[in-house]
Design a protein around this motif. Structure first.
Motif, PDB file in Angstrom:
ATOM      1  N   LEU A   7      -6.388  19.851  -1.456  1.00 55.28           N
ATOM      2  CA  LEU A   7      -5.504  18.715  -1.177  1.00 55.28           C
ATOM      3  C   LEU A   7      -6.028  17.486  -1.899  1.00 55.28           C
ATOM      4  CD1 LEU A   7      -2.991  17.999   0.662  1.00 55.28           C
ATOM      5  CD2 LEU A   7      -4.660  16.878   2.148  1.00 55.28           C
ATOM      6  N   TYR A   8      -5.128  16.797  -2.586  1.00 56.67           N
ATOM      7  CA  TYR A   8      -5.491  15.570  -3.305  1.00 56.67           C
ATOM      8  C   TYR A   8      -4.891  14.384  -2.559  1.00 56.67           C
ATOM      9  CZ  TYR A   8      -5.604  11.992  -6.959  1.00 56.67           C
ATOM     10  OH  TYR A   8      -5.808  10.836  -7.659  1.00 56.67           O
ATOM     11  N   VAL A   9      -5.716  13.355  -2.301  1.00 56.50           N
ATOM     12  CA  VAL A   9      -5.274  12.163  -1.557  1.00 56.50           C
ATOM     13  C   VAL A   9      -5.621  10.919  -2.369  1.00 56.50           C
ATOM     14  CG1 VAL A   9      -5.369  10.904   0.622  1.00 56.50           C
ATOM     15  CG2 VAL A   9      -5.790  13.371   0.606  1.00 56.50           C
ATOM     16  N   GLU A  10      -4.629  10.042  -2.533  1.00 60.22           N
ATOM     17  CA  GLU A  10      -4.838   8.824  -3.325  1.00 60.22           C
ATOM     18  C   GLU A  10      -4.226   7.626  -2.600  1.00 60.22           C
ATOM     19  OE1 GLU A  10      -4.062   9.171  -7.606  1.00 60.22           O
ATOM     20  OE2 GLU A  10      -2.955   7.279  -7.491  1.00 60.22           O
ATOM     21  N   TYR A  44       0.823  -1.210   0.000  1.00 59.56           N
ATOM     22  CA  TYR A  44       0.000   0.000   0.000  1.00 59.56           C
ATOM     23  C   TYR A  44       0.862   1.267   0.000  1.00 59.56           C
ATOM     24  CZ  TYR A  44      -4.110  -2.843   1.132  1.00 59.56           C
ATOM     25  OH  TYR A  44      -5.123  -3.763   1.104  1.00 59.56           O
ATOM     26  N   HIS A  45       0.451   2.239  -0.794  1.00 56.63           N
ATOM     27  CA  HIS A  45       1.083   3.556  -0.784  1.00 56.63           C
ATOM     28  C   HIS A  45      -0.008   4.626  -0.646  1.00 56.63           C
ATOM     29  CE1 HIS A  45       4.429   1.287  -2.617  1.00 56.63           C
ATOM     30  NE2 HIS A  45       5.208   2.256  -2.146  1.00 56.63           N
ATOM     31  N   VAL A  46       0.315   5.684   0.056  1.00 56.84           N
ATOM     32  CA  VAL A  46      -0.594   6.827   0.201  1.00 56.84           C
ATOM     33  C   VAL A  46       0.072   8.041  -0.424  1.00 56.84           C
ATOM     34  CG1 VAL A  46      -1.731   8.377   1.842  1.00 56.84           C
ATOM     35  CG2 VAL A  46      -1.695   5.915   2.279  1.00 56.84           C
ATOM     36  N   PRO A  86      -4.665   2.439  -8.174  1.00 60.39           N
ATOM     37  CA  PRO A  86      -5.476   3.291  -7.290  1.00 60.39           C
ATOM     38  C   PRO A  86      -6.700   2.536  -6.771  1.00 60.39           C
ATOM     39  CG  PRO A  86      -4.849   4.496  -9.269  1.00 60.39           C
ATOM     40  CD  PRO A  86      -4.466   3.064  -9.506  1.00 60.39           C
ATOM     41  N   ILE A  87      -6.996   2.707  -5.481  1.00 66.38           N
ATOM     42  CA  ILE A  87      -8.159   2.057  -4.870  1.00 66.38           C
ATOM     43  C   ILE A  87      -9.002   3.107  -4.150  1.00 66.38           C
ATOM     44  CG2 ILE A  87      -7.034  -0.184  -4.579  1.00 66.38           C
ATOM     45  CD1 ILE A  87      -6.509   0.583  -1.642  1.00 66.38           C
ATOM     46  N   ASP A  88     -10.253   2.763  -3.903  1.00 69.40           N
ATOM     47  CA  ASP A  88     -11.163   3.676  -3.206  1.00 69.40           C
ATOM     48  C   ASP A  88     -10.738   3.811  -1.745  1.00 69.40           C
ATOM     49  OD1 ASP A  88     -13.244   5.145  -2.209  1.00 69.40           O
ATOM     50  OD2 ASP A  88     -14.793   3.636  -2.572  1.00 69.40           O
ATOM     51  N   PRO A  89     -10.387   5.035  -1.300  1.00 67.75           N
ATOM     52  CA  PRO A  89      -9.958   5.203   0.096  1.00 67.75           C
ATOM     53  C   PRO A  89     -11.123   5.264   1.077  1.00 67.75           C
ATOM     54  CG  PRO A  89      -9.898   7.310  -1.017  1.00 67.75           C
ATOM     55  CD  PRO A  89     -10.303   6.291  -2.061  1.00 67.75           C
ATOM     56  N   GLY A  90     -12.367   5.345   0.551  1.00 68.44           N
ATOM     57  CA  GLY A  90     -13.532   5.509   1.411  1.00 68.44           C
ATOM     58  C   GLY A  90     -13.617   4.582   2.606  1.00 68.44           C
ATOM     59  N   PRO A  91     -13.422   3.267   2.428  1.00 65.16           N
ATOM     60  CA  PRO A  91     -13.554   2.343   3.569  1.00 65.16           C
ATOM     61  C   PRO A  91     -12.550   2.579   4.698  1.00 65.16           C
ATOM     62  CG  PRO A  91     -13.686   1.168   1.483  1.00 65.16           C
ATOM     63  CD  PRO A  91     -13.243   2.548   1.161  1.00 65.16           C
ATOM     64  N   TRP A  92     -11.471   3.290   4.421  1.00 64.39           N
ATOM     65  CA  TRP A  92     -10.438   3.475   5.455  1.00 64.39           C
ATOM     66  C   TRP A  92     -10.726   4.652   6.396  1.00 64.39           C
ATOM     67  CZ3 TRP A  92      -9.124   0.609   1.275  1.00 64.39           C
ATOM     68  CH2 TRP A  92      -8.266  -0.474   1.472  1.00 64.39           C
TER      69      TRP A  92
END
Length: 450
Positions: A423-426, A377-379, A433-439
């Motif tokens: 601010l852009y977060v991925e 995983y990378h942020v 790229p994955i959906d960050p919503g669940p985190w």
């Protein structure tokens, strides 16, 4: 019956006073004789002396606060745990006050709007108010009180100037409406004064916290630099390497393969992920971890596997979500992360534990920060004006890592949101790229609270 009617009529007279006060005051100032030049000169000198004395006192207070802060930070020494604790706590305080300021400003805008509506309503019925005041004069058989600057002053004067027993129903009805609006106006002004006082207090506090945070960040980076002798050379090499690749996945691979500090960070992330996976396998039957798992400030590896941190991570900045994962990116493509509109100068904190594998400018992203969170995983965080961490550095969840500027830095957002920083977060898993919503933590919602 007499007392309610009397109070009502007193309030109506206040309405007239508040509406015409500014005009009367201007006339009085025009008619007043000009003060002597010598008196003005003396008063001006006294005022400047007082201002100078106040400035000296503020400077002395600031110097004492700075000395105290330096002493506190020096006492931390090389204790990384205490420094982490101070950094995270102070950054959290800054973001909390940022939210309070936003909320106070929103309330003030609402109150201002209501005040304008009430004043417009009263102003549109000037003729009606004049007629009611004239009726009061006739009924009271005496001259109405002088119109004063504040409604409260007029009310106090009228208590002794008007003695009425009754009023015709039509006049009473009109008076009640005017008095009600005046009462609302006075209440609004009091509420606005209280909000402005609180806002000023919060702004003083955030300035103090930001000063403290800057000093703590400087100390953290000083300690980091002392451990990494070739830090400047590594950062320069990272920028050079970033210009040789055309996309984010290529940048991540290049950093973790060719840059010594980033490569070490990637190795540590992989090793930590294996160890955490083994621990979690043993504790598979235990309860789901909560936010308390991040409380240990002495850790040098992620507190939990990134895949197991769903529902626990805080958004990295205070602001409003303007684009979500999978939506339009504004330039004909699909959004691969989320975009958060923030206020200028907002504090950016890390949403997770991880190692910095890139920190610097990259193509159309402006300033870009990439964290290796382990387990593939990378942020990625982009759009800041200034980054305050270095490649190879391990950062904790909630630790301050960057500051927003005054405008948008990300090219794809600049065209539609140029007036404020974004601010852009991925999140990425094995380069995709994955959906960050669940985190994100459940209570974050659309409005980021930090």
């Amino acid at each position: 019956m007499r007392a309610p009617i009397l109070n009502l009529l007193l309030m109506v007279s206040c309405a007239g006073a508040s509406l015409f006060a500014e005009e009367n005051l201007a006339q009085a100032q025009t008619a007043a004789p000009a003060p002597q030049t010598a008196v003005i000169s003396t008063d001006a000198i006294k005022q400047r002396e007082q201002e100078l004395e106040a400035a000296r006192a503020r400077q002395k207070s600031a110097e004492e606060a700075q000395a105290k802060l330096k002493a506190e930070i020096a006492s931390l020494g090389q204790d990384r745990t205490q420094l982490n604790q101070q950094l995270i706590d102070t950054a959290a305080n800054v973001r909390t006050v940022e939210t309070k300021i936003d909320e106070a400003e929103a309330r003030l805008r609402t109150l201002n709007g209501r005040e304008q509506e009430t004043r417009a309503s009263l102003d549109s019925r000037r003729a009606d108010i004049v007629e009611v005041l004239a009726a009061l004069q006739r009924a009271g058989r005496r001259t109405p009180p002088a119109l004063l600057v504040r409604p409260e002053d007029a009310l106090q004067s009228l208590r002794t100037a008007i003695l009425l027993g009754a009023v015709v129903p039509e006049l009473r009805s009109r008076a009640e409406k005017i008095a009600g609006e005046l009462g609302e106006l006075v209440t609004l002004r009091k509420s606005m004064a209280a909000e402005r006082d609180q806002l000023a207090s919060d702004r003083d506090k955030i300035r103090s916290d930001q000063t403290r945070l800057t000093a703590l960040v400087d100390e953290r980076q000083r300690q980091q630099a002392s451990r990494e002798k070739d830090l400047d050379a590594e950062n320069s090499r990272a920028i050079t390497l970033s210009k040789q690749v055309g996309d984010l996945q290529g940048l991540i691979a290049k950093m973790e393969q060719d840059l010594q500090s980033a490569a070490k960070a990637a190795e540590k992330a992989a090793e930590a992920a294996k160890q955490a996976e083994a621990k979690e396998a043993k504790a598979a039957a235990s309860a789901k971890p909560g936010p308390a798992i991040f409380k240990d400030r002495s850790r040098t590896s992620p507190a939990i596997l990134f895949a197991s941190a769903k529902g626990l991570l805080p958004l990295p900045v205070n602001g409003n979500k303007i684009r979500d994962f999978g939506g339009s990116d504004g330039v004909g493509g699909v959004q691969k992360g989320i975009s958060l509109a923030t206020k200028p100068g907002s504090q950016v904190t890390t949403p997770c534990d991880g190692w910095v594998v890139y920190a610097g400018p990259f193509r159309s992203y402006g300033q870009l920060l990439i964290l290796n969170a382990g387990g593939g995983y990378h942020v990625l965080i982009a759009g800041m004006e200034r980054i305050s961490v270095n490649i190879g550095q391990f950062v904790l969840t909630g630790e301050p890592v960057a500051t927003m500027g005054s405008t948008s830095q990300v090219a794809s957002i600049l065209a539609t949101n140029a007036s404020q920083p974004v601010l852009y977060v991925e999140f990425r898993k094995d380069g995709t790229p994955i959906d960050p919503g669940p985190w994100w933590a459940a209570n974050e919602g659309e409005k980021v609270r930090g």
